[in-house]
Design a protein around this motif. Structure first.
Motif, PDB file in Angstrom:
ATOM      1  N   LEU A  82       0.837  -1.196   0.000  1.00 37.04           N
ATOM      2  CA  LEU A  82       0.000   0.000   0.000  1.00 37.04           C
ATOM      3  C   LEU A  82       0.873   1.247   0.000  1.00 37.04           C
ATOM      4  CD1 LEU A  82      -2.818  -0.946   2.549  1.00 37.04           C
ATOM      5  CD2 LEU A  82      -3.088  -0.564   0.102  1.00 37.04           C
ATOM      6  N   GLY A  83       1.998   1.192   0.726  1.00 39.07           N
ATOM      7  CA  GLY A  83       2.919   2.327   0.783  1.00 39.07           C
ATOM      8  C   GLY A  83       3.607   2.603  -0.536  1.00 39.07           C
ATOM      9  N   VAL A  84       3.674   1.593  -1.416  1.00 41.01           N
ATOM     10  CA  VAL A  84       4.294   1.785  -2.733  1.00 41.01           C
ATOM     11  C   VAL A  84       3.552   2.850  -3.537  1.00 41.01           C
ATOM     12  CG1 VAL A  84       4.731   0.629  -4.954  1.00 41.01           C
ATOM     13  CG2 VAL A  84       5.297  -0.529  -2.812  1.00 41.01           C
ATOM     14  N   GLN A  85       2.285   3.054  -3.245  1.00 38.34           N
ATOM     15  CA  GLN A  85       1.470   3.979  -4.028  1.00 38.34           C
ATOM     16  C   GLN A  85       1.881   5.436  -3.860  1.00 38.34           C
ATOM     17  OE1 GLN A  85      -2.613   3.091  -3.072  1.00 38.34           O
ATOM     18  NE2 GLN A  85      -2.392   0.913  -3.493  1.00 38.34           N
ATOM     19  N   ILE A  86       2.741   5.743  -2.876  1.00 37.18           N
ATOM     20  CA  ILE A  86       3.210   7.127  -2.726  1.00 37.18           C
ATOM     21  C   ILE A  86       4.271   7.476  -3.761  1.00 37.18           C
ATOM     22  CG2 ILE A  86       2.759   7.031  -0.239  1.00 37.18           C
ATOM     23  CD1 ILE A  86       5.793   6.924   0.189  1.00 37.18           C
ATOM     24  N   ILE A  87       4.792   6.463  -4.486  1.00 38.00           N
ATOM     25  CA  ILE A  87       5.838   6.687  -5.483  1.00 38.00           C
ATOM     26  C   ILE A  87       5.184   7.090  -6.809  1.00 38.00           C
ATOM     27  CG2 ILE A  87       7.789   5.631  -6.696  1.00 38.00           C
ATOM     28  CD1 ILE A  87       8.057   3.719  -4.332  1.00 38.00           C
ATOM     29  N   GLU A  88       5.699   8.145  -7.415  1.00 37.94           N
ATOM     30  CA  GLU A  88       5.049   8.721  -8.587  1.00 37.94           C
ATOM     31  C   GLU A  88       5.188   7.858  -9.841  1.00 37.94           C
ATOM     32  OE1 GLU A  88       7.036  10.364  -6.609  1.00 37.94           O
ATOM     33  OE2 GLU A  88       5.830  11.964  -5.703  1.00 37.94           O
ATOM     34  N   LYS A  89       6.399   7.400 -10.166  1.00 30.79           N
ATOM     35  CA  LYS A  89       6.650   6.729 -11.448  1.00 30.79           C
ATOM     36  C   LYS A  89       6.271   5.248 -11.368  1.00 30.79           C
ATOM     37  CE  LYS A  89      10.207   9.639 -13.528  1.00 30.79           C
ATOM     38  NZ  LYS A  89       9.510   9.755 -14.818  1.00 30.79           N
ATOM     39  N   ALA A  90       5.635   4.753 -12.438  1.00 32.23           N
ATOM     40  CA  ALA A  90       5.185   3.356 -12.486  1.00 32.23           C
ATOM     41  C   ALA A  90       6.366   2.400 -12.423  1.00 32.23           C
ATOM     42  CB  ALA A  90       4.374   3.115 -13.758  1.00 32.23           C
ATOM     43  N   ARG A  91       7.457   2.765 -13.084  1.00 30.86           N
ATOM     44  CA  ARG A  91       8.650   1.896 -13.080  1.00 30.86           C
ATOM     45  C   ARG A  91       9.211   1.739 -11.675  1.00 30.86           C
ATOM     46  NH1 ARG A  91      14.230   3.326 -11.716  1.00 30.86           N
ATOM     47  NH2 ARG A  91      15.619   1.978 -12.910  1.00 30.86           N
ATOM     48  N   ASP A  92       9.277   2.841 -10.925  1.00 33.83           N
ATOM     49  CA  ASP A  92       9.770   2.773  -9.548  1.00 33.83           C
ATOM     50  C   ASP A  92       8.812   2.003  -8.647  1.00 33.83           C
ATOM     51  OD1 ASP A  92      11.962   4.196 -10.298  1.00 33.83           O
ATOM     52  OD2 ASP A  92      11.272   6.126  -9.513  1.00 33.83           O
ATOM     53  N   ARG A  93       7.515   2.154  -8.880  1.00 37.68           N
ATOM     54  CA  ARG A  93       6.535   1.393  -8.096  1.00 37.68           C
ATOM     55  C   ARG A  93       6.689  -0.100  -8.342  1.00 37.68           C
ATOM     56  NH1 ARG A  93       2.885   5.511  -9.703  1.00 37.68           N
ATOM     57  NH2 ARG A  93       1.994   4.134 -11.292  1.00 37.68           N
ATOM     58  N   PHE A  94       6.921  -0.474  -9.595  1.00 34.32           N
ATOM     59  CA  PHE A  94       7.065  -1.892  -9.945  1.00 34.32           C
ATOM     60  C   PHE A  94       8.268  -2.505  -9.241  1.00 34.32           C
ATOM     61  CE2 PHE A  94       8.952  -5.203 -12.605  1.00 34.32           C
ATOM     62  CZ  PHE A  94       7.884  -6.069 -12.760  1.00 34.32           C
ATOM     63  N   ILE A  95       9.430  -1.871  -9.373  1.00 41.02           N
ATOM     64  CA  ILE A  95      10.646  -2.426  -8.772  1.00 41.02           C
ATOM     65  C   ILE A  95      10.543  -2.440  -7.251  1.00 41.02           C
ATOM     66  CG2 ILE A  95      13.141  -2.109  -8.509  1.00 41.02           C
ATOM     67  CD1 ILE A  95      13.219  -0.931 -11.295  1.00 41.02           C
TER      68      ILE A  95
END
Length: 260
Positions: free
Chosen positions: A30-43
């Motif tokens: 759930l905390g991953v959603q604070i990251i803007e870029k999709a690539r950064d969220r994926f990794i």
């Protein structure tokens, strides 16, 4: 942590899901959603599932720290950090993209209203309640049904080539790894039932305890985590994490068996 995260091609905000993962992988995703870029969220989502949650920590403490000593447990955590750094670097090379610098806007702080606080809490908990809880309940029902129908022996025979053949573990361990997919803390509970004793040193060698623990650290996440992965990075991302982590679990377990 922004400069350190950039060394493996991530954003400084990735540290928040990593820290949360030591408690539970579900809220960390759930905390991953604070990251803007999709690539950064994926990794970040993939790497967060590598961090041993509280349930996997139970396995590490119950087997490694108790029987082999806390130094071995510390070395496993150190190995985990190294693996996360290496996997993060590899994924960043496969998905090359420059992560933006860390800029935080400091808002004008005001005393929050109770109604706003309650809405915010529900917004953060909603996906956990809607996705994770049903999976845990269904998983528990499946566990009870397997025990009632005495299907554990059949499952152990089916998994024997992988559990005994590749990893060198007792055949009875197979059912515990299946239960671990449903809920990780069940791995150690079912290990007691499968082996018929809570004194693991009497039925498992130090090598087998290490291999079992390392495999449990890296193989398939629990169902609730897979559900959150699907919600966070989609079906393809979830399937990639499932097969990638399963491969990591077997490769590390096999490596420990060959080394020790």
């Amino acid at each position: 942590m922004d400069s350190i995260m950039h060394r493996i091609g991530l954003h400084g905000k990735s540290i928040i899901p990593f820290v949360l993962s030591y408690g539970c992988n579900v809220p960390s995703l759930l905390g991953v959603q604070i990251i803007e870029k999709a690539r950064d969220r994926f990794i970040t989502a993939i790497l967060a599932t590598f961090i041993p949650c509280a349930a996997r920590t139970t396995v590490i403490f119950a087997l490694i720290a108790f029987y082999l000593g806390p130094i071995y447990a510390f070395l496993l955590y150190l190995l985990n950090v190294v693996v996360i750094a290496v996997v993060g670097k590899v994924l960043s090379q496969v998905l090359p993209e420059v992560s933006p610098g860390m800029i935080l806007e400091i808002p004008s702080y005001k005393l929050p209203r109770p109604g706003a606080i309650l809405r915010k809490i529900w917004f953060r908990l909603r996906e956990f309640v809607v996705i994770a809880w049903p999976l845990l309940i269904v998983g528990s029902l499946v566990l009870s049904l397997l025990e009632f129908l005495h299907l554990s022996e059949i499952i152990n025979e089916m998994l024997s080539p992988f559990v005994s053949g590749l990893l060198g573990l007792p055949k009875e361990v197979g059912i515990t790894l299946v239960f671990g997919i449903l809920r990780k803390e069940l791995s150690i509970i079912m290990l007691v039932q499968a082996l018929g004793t809570s004194n693991f040193s009497s039925v498992m060698t130090a090598e087998q305890m290490l291999v079992f623990t390392v495999f449990t650290m890296f193989y398939i996440p629990c169902l609730a985590t897979l559900g959150m992965l699907r919600s966070t990075i989609g079906n393809r991302g979830m399937l990639f994490a499932l097969f990638f982590k399963h491969g990591c679990g077997y490769s590390h377990g096999l490596a420990f068996r060959l080394v020790f």
